[in-house]
Enzyme design. Sequence first.
Site, PDB file in Angstrom:
ATOM      1  N   GLU A 221      18.834  76.043   3.545  1.00  0.00           N
ATOM      2  CA  GLU A 221      19.751  75.076   2.932  1.00  0.00           C
ATOM      3  C   GLU A 221      21.089  74.971   3.656  1.00  0.00           C
ATOM      4  O   GLU A 221      21.639  73.884   3.779  1.00  0.00           O
ATOM      5  CB  GLU A 221      19.990  75.427   1.455  1.00  0.00           C
ATOM      6  CG  GLU A 221      18.749  75.205   0.607  1.00  0.00           C
ATOM      7  CD  GLU A 221      18.999  75.449  -0.866  1.00  0.00           C
ATOM      8  OE1 GLU A 221      19.759  74.685  -1.486  1.00  0.00           O
ATOM      9  OE2 GLU A 221      18.437  76.415  -1.413  1.00  0.00           O
ATOM     10  N   HIS A 237      -0.126  94.710   6.264  1.00  0.00           N
ATOM     11  CA  HIS A 237      -1.551  94.512   6.021  1.00  0.00           C
ATOM     12  C   HIS A 237      -2.019  93.121   6.427  1.00  0.00           C
ATOM     13  O   HIS A 237      -3.136  92.736   6.117  1.00  0.00           O
ATOM     14  CB  HIS A 237      -1.859  94.790   4.544  1.00  0.00           C
ATOM     15  CG  HIS A 237      -1.506  96.197   4.164  1.00  0.00           C
ATOM     16  ND1 HIS A 237      -2.384  97.248   4.276  1.00  0.00           N
ATOM     17  CD2 HIS A 237      -0.343  96.733   3.741  1.00  0.00           C
ATOM     18  CE1 HIS A 237      -1.782  98.371   3.912  1.00  0.00           C
ATOM     19  NE2 HIS A 237      -0.543  98.081   3.583  1.00  0.00           N
ATOM     20  N   LYS A 332      15.216  64.673  -6.173  1.00  0.00           N
ATOM     21  CA  LYS A 332      15.527  64.656  -7.613  1.00  0.00           C
ATOM     22  C   LYS A 332      15.754  63.218  -8.096  1.00  0.00           C
ATOM     23  O   LYS A 332      15.299  62.840  -9.180  1.00  0.00           O
ATOM     24  CB  LYS A 332      16.759  65.523  -7.902  1.00  0.00           C
ATOM     25  CG  LYS A 332      16.479  67.018  -7.797  1.00  0.00           C
ATOM     26  CD  LYS A 332      17.704  67.862  -8.137  1.00  0.00           C
ATOM     27  CE  LYS A 332      17.363  69.343  -8.038  1.00  0.00           C
ATOM     28  NZ  LYS A 332      18.478  70.234  -8.349  1.00  0.00           N
TER      29      LYS A 332
END
Length: 337
Positions: A221, A237, A332
């Site tokens: 950001e 892993h 948004k």
Amino acid sequence: MLGAIYGLPEQMEEAVRLMEHTGAKFDASLVQTIVVTGLGGSAVGGDMLRTYAGDKCPVPILVNRSYTLPSYVGKDTLVIAVSYSGNTEETLSAYADAKARGAQIVAVTSGGILKKQAWEDGHAVITVPGGLQPRAAAGYLFIPQLMLLQQAGLLPEGHAEIEETVRLLREMRKLLAPASPTEQNLAKQTALRLYGKIPLIHGAVGLTEVIAYRWKTQINENAQTPAFAHCYPELNHNEIVGFDVPQELIEKLEIITLTCSRNHPRVQKRIEITAGEVLAAASCGQTELAALGESDLAQMFSLLYLGDYASAYLAALYGLDPTPVEKIEYLKRRLAD
Ligand code: PA5
């Protein structure tokens, strides 16, 4: 953004004062589970609460980043709904879900629809000062959650830890702030290492896992750069196998490993072997950064602070303003159409 980062210690102190006078309460004797619901910059305080409280809180804490809540949420759940703006649709939807299920609810917000609805519904509201980007309000969004649980007896009293953290951040910013030259400024040095690279931030399960994720999102950001995060021991892993090809892309990676003194000794051993042996021949850069301070809180915030500054300096190196997040706002707006 740099001003807001500089002000984090004062923000934390203000949040403490706010909580010393808050009327926000809930019945802790009923609480079997805690769910913090929020997104993005408003979820990070919940992440930090979850990891900080992991070995201290008698009930499980889950961070929910969704429109709905897990099926176990009911009257014996405390739901902390966090939205800095108070207008995030996923959080408002999860709030409505919590209300429908009869959960105890505390809202943490600077205003917006969440504040209005929670007030009207008779739920506790902790109103924090507005005017910042949510990710720059980490003190306002984390301290109230921490103190809410401390005041209810679900976490041990922790005033000394907060004081140590505030003191440490004030010390750190003498060296990290813009006036401090690169030779003594670890945040500027880190930004230079990340410039032109894809950051890969490694933390460890426990205190640094969520701070690694915070670094990733701050780099996304503030510096508008792709960045990725993973954590020990899980990355041992899978991820460590993936540093061979394509060579020209591996060269573009810079691994930042965040360490702290609270790491499990076997995890610490894993970090040493991974950096020093397994990835030694990989063509990417590697940097290890250690937390400062004594307490869990100070160690978490010391690394968060360094990452906040480094991401803002990285934005400066790219010639970008670290504050606006136009793509998030566009999305948004489009969803609200
Ligand atoms: O950093 C940001 O701006 C976002 O990650 C927001 O925090 C996120 O979109 C949620 O908004 P709010 O924090 O207002 O609930």
